[in-house]
Design an enzyme around this catalytic site. Structure first.
Site, mmCIF file in Angstrom:
data_model
loop_
_atom_site.group_PDB
_atom_site.id
_atom_site.type_symbol
_atom_site.label_atom_id
_atom_site.label_comp_id
_atom_site.label_asym_id
_atom_site.label_seq_id
_atom_site.Cartn_x
_atom_site.Cartn_y
_atom_site.Cartn_z
ATOM 1 N N CYS A 28 1.858 -51.909 -46.251
ATOM 2 C CA CYS A 28 1.193 -50.714 -45.700
ATOM 3 C C CYS A 28 0.959 -50.881 -44.200
ATOM 4 C CB CYS A 28 -0.147 -50.486 -46.398
ATOM 5 S SG CYS A 28 -0.039 -50.253 -48.173
ATOM 6 N N ASP A 511 -9.123 -79.703 -14.357
ATOM 7 C CA ASP A 511 -9.380 -79.677 -12.927
ATOM 8 C C ASP A 511 -10.657 -80.477 -12.699
ATOM 9 O OD1 ASP A 511 -9.057 -78.745 -10.205
ATOM 10 O OD2 ASP A 511 -10.838 -77.551 -10.580
#
Length: 829
Positions: A28, A511
């Site tokens: 569906c 970082d």
């Protein structure tokens, strides 16, 4: 369709999300998505079976929501939208009608706007996550008309509640009638109780009991099968409708046309109990689905309903929907903060755990930002609203999680491909099994059994045992719970693909500045190399006043703290990643790193050991050149976050390599990395080159996650397989980053990977169960064990197994709600 996605500019694109009704399985969802994607102007459409929502990106110049709705309805399904009715004053002609409709219709999130001039009412269908009632009212007022009253209908909620009640009623009806049918059949087959009465009337009584079950309780299966047939597909409803109809109509023929069939045995008990068990499974599945979406419901329910606002010097209570940016709110102790804002008066502590996952209250004072829906502590606060409606942190989080739940994970595509051919394949297997048993199997292995009824039982059992629902629900339910669980912990995962890839990461690049460190460097040591450079720190700080670099800001803070004089400068020049130049009191000042001095051809000479000493102790050495002479160096250190070492250790325990990337020189970077236990360091990397370094790691065959600032590290985050934007706070809509970490805690990057791995584990378990169940169940239902062991499944047992399959998949996904990432268990919040 999606090929046009890149051809339509971001400015032109619009998106809409709306609930869809009538879906029963993955077929569906695929049918609806195909219907939407076939529309001209639809760029991408996804339909999620678990959330029962469609999400569409489209070109508003070519298609609108009304056309999308018609496409969904033409496919045999329904669309539900929130509806608002406003009485409008001041309209006098058709031109007024057009003006109001256009003003409201232009709002992002308004799906349709219709004005009736006779009744003077405006009816608006809208997405409450994208537009507020207050914005709709304001659009009317700004168009020059008056809003008299408003009536809002939460049609989606009402629809779901109505559907749950309906399914419950149908389940009760089917059980009340199917159980007696089953009992009568058992009495007739295995006892002599009421023998003469039941022999005469038993079949008719079962017919009377089974018929309402077949056509009232089972009506939805016929409707679903019809929709599928109309769309030239087949779905779960097709299997149930064909299977139960075969049993029911064969039994009807036994009673009313006995000459057409060779046997007098009826199967009303099978048809009725199959419908009852399937409805029972769907009911439990709906309950479990509701439980999987609890996180987002809880988030949506957190918002305060009213706010106390200062208007004309008076304190007025109003709906949160009516708040505007700039309103001053009074928040008393223990109350929820109505919307995002900034404190303009008062001091208090605020419990932000519902948004950030941080358990300790956060102190707030004048100038502090506060988040809507968080709880004020013991102080009285006056807060100026800075964000309202869909712009608030809570609204952004809810939208981000909703979008993530609609987006499909790559692993789901396999299930979707299988689901597309699953039902036709099952029907084919059932027919082949019927024919083989009818012509060959029964004579060879069950000669005492009537061939037709024996083969019919196998045909029905194969149809009923197959479960495409389990395949369709396996992935989206787990993603729904996983993303919701992440949101509860301040980890916002933007989609199923991000979730899947995060679970496969083998390298995490952090970082350094602001991620592993606090991001607030401080001057630790100042070295003077030349006595002819007086006022060195004052002059350097003056040059750095114009810099936005954290190291420059640290120097300025040190000079101000020491009470040093600051001078006017001229000719300021920022040298990206290297330093700054300026003239101070007529002298040329250059402040920078080793690379800048090498460009200038200025060697460190005998001062190398002094600079190296700073670097070996984990400081960044900022070198100072005045009028071409090396005058000194400033040692600046950034304090490590207390949780960084724990995050690194946990990643290494998980077998993930940790890499630190920084613009610092290698010696300083190595010193910091050593403290954290990081072996691989990428040092002296300019901001623009971080993405290249990530790409280089990927070229080595690594799956890379990059953790950094969502703004400064955006290119590297985008390059990585998974970008994690850390410390985004309430700015959860940062474009860079597949995963947004609200808190400034590197442990959350670890938690995100652990949550992703656990979610993927659940998805694999679900898919294994769904595939395994169908792979094993269908052959058994087809009778492969009968020749060897004499085992033949009853259609009723098959229906029970099918119902259990869907429920077990959803329930297994719901178990994720109990999961806490390992690093959270070790380190607390």
């Amino acid at each position: 369709m999606s090929d046009d996605l890149g051809k339509v500019s971001e400015a032109k694109r619009k998106s809409a999300s709306f609930p869809v009704t009538g879906m029963t399985c993955a077929t569906c969802a695929g049918t609806i998505a195909d219907s939407l994607n076939e529309l001209e102007g639809v760029l991408q459409a996804d339909v999620n079976l678990a959330t029962e929502r469609a999400s569409v990106t489209f070109d508003p110049e070519k298609v609108d929501v009304a056309k999308m709705r018609r496409a969904v309805e033409d496919a045999g399904y329904g669309v539900v939208m929130n509806e608002l009715t406003l009485s409008i004053g001041g309209m006098s002609c058709a031109s007024c009608v057009n003006t109001v409709e256009e003003a409201v219709g232009e709002l992002d999130g308004v799906l349709s706007a219709s004005v009736n001039l006779v009744t003077e009412k405006l009816t608006v269908r809208y997405d409450p996550q994208r537009v507020r009632v207050a914005q709709i009212k304001k659009a009317v007022v700004d168009a020059g008309y008056e809003v008299i009253e408003a009536q809002t209908l939460d049609l989606e909620k009402e629809m779901r509640e109505k559907e749950t009640r309906r399914q419950g009623s149908l389940l009760a009806l089917s059980l009340v009638l199917a159980v007696p049918t089953m009992l009568i059949m058992l009495i007739m087959d295995f006892t002599d109780l009421w023998h003469h009465f039941l022999m005469e009337w038993g079949n008719l009584i079962m017919f009377a009991l089974a018929t309402p079950v077949q056509f009232i309780a089972g009506y939805q299966f016929y409707i679903g099968a019809y929709k599928a047939l109309r769309n030239r597909t087949a779905n779960m409803d097709t299997l149930i409708a064909v299977g139960t109809s075969a049993a029911y109509f064969y039994s009807v023929a036994v009673i009313f046309a006995p000459g057409l069939v060779a046997m007098d045995h009826v199967y009303f008990d099978s048809s009725a109990m199959i419908v009852a068990l399937i409805l029972f499974g769907k009911y439990l599945e709906a309950k479990a689905k509701g439980s999987t979406s609890e996180a987002i419901k809880r988030l949506m329910g957190l918002q305060a309903k009213t706010a106390r606002v200062i208007r004309d010097g008076q304190e007025v209570e109003m709906s949160v929907d009516d708040l505007d940016v700039g309103d001053v709110m009074v928040v008393r102790p223990g109350e929820k903060i109505p919307t995002d804002g900034v404190v303009i008066d008062g001091r208090s502590s605020v419990d932000e755990s519902i948004i950030t996952g941080e358990s300790l209250p956060v102190s707030k004072e004048e100038g502090s930002d506060v988040i809507g829906a968080t709880v004020n502590g013991s102080g009285l606060l006056r807060v100026r609203a800075t964000k309202v409606g869909k712009d608030t942190a809570l609204a952004q989080i809810v939208k981000l999680v909703e979008d993530a739940q609609v987006a499909k994970a790559p692993i789901q595509r396999l299930a979707d491909r299988v689901s597309a051919i699953f039902v036709p394949t099952v029907i084919t297997i059932a027919l082949v099994a019927f024919l083989i048993w009818y012509f060959l199997g029964v004579p060879a292995f069950a000669s005492g059994e009537p061939a037709f009824t024996f083969s019919l039982t196998i045909f029905i059992t194969v149809l009923v045992i197959a479960c495409p629902c389990a395949l369709g629900l396996a992935t989206p339910t787990a993603i729904m719970v996983g993303t919701g669980k992440g949101a509860e912990n301040g980890i916002l995962i933007k989609g199923g693909d991000s979730l899947e890839v995060a679970g496969t990461v083998d390298t995490v690049v952090f970082d350094k500045t602001g991620t592993l460190t606090e991001g607030r460097p401080e001057v630790v040591e100042v070295l003077s190399f030349d006595a002819s450079c007086p006022n060195m720190l004052s002059m350097v700080a003056s040059a750095e006043v114009g810099s936005e670099h954290p190291l420059g800001e640290a120097i300025v803070r040190k000079a101000k703290a020491d009470g040093l004089e600051m001078f006017d400068i001229e000719g300021f020049e920022g040298l990206a990643g290297k330093g700054v130049k300026a003239k101070v009191k007529g002298r040329e000042i250059v402040v920078g790193n080793r690379g800048l001095l090498e460009e200038m051809g200025l060697p460190l000479g005998e001062r190398e050991k002094d600079v190296a000493s700073l670097e070996e102790r984990g400081m960044t050495a900022v070198l100072i050149v005045i009028d071409g002479r090396l005058c000194g160096a400033i040692g600046i250190a950034d304090v490590l976050k207390p949780t960084s070492a724990e995050a690194v250790a946990e990643l290494k325990r998980m077998g993930i390599e940790v890499v630190m990337i920084t613009g610092d020189n290698r010696r300083t970077a190595q010193a910091i990395a050593k403290k954290l236990g990081i072996e691989k360091v990428l040092a002296e990397v300019l901001p623009g080159d971080k993405a290249k370094e990530v790409s280089r790691l990927q070229s080595e065959g690594r799956k890379v996650a990059m953790v950094g600032d969502g703004i400064n590290d955006a290119p590297a985050l985008a390059q990585a397989d998974v970008g994690m934007a850390i410390g985004s706070g309430t700015d959860v809509a940062v474009e860079a980053g597949n995963i947004v970490l609200i808190k400034d805690d590197p442990r959350d990057a670890v938690a995100a990977i652990q949550l992703s791995r656990q979610t993927m584990r659940k998805i694999r378990q679900n898919l294994f169960w769904a595939f395994g169940y169908n792979t094993a169940g269908i052959p058994v239902a087809a009778g492969v064990l009968y020749p060897f062991l004499g085992i033949l499944l009853s259609p009723i047992i098959a229906a029970g197994a099918m119902a259990f399959s869907s429920v077990s998949v959803v329930s297994n996904a719901a178990l994720l709600k109990r999961y806490t990432p390992e690093i959270k268990r070790k380190g607390g919040d």
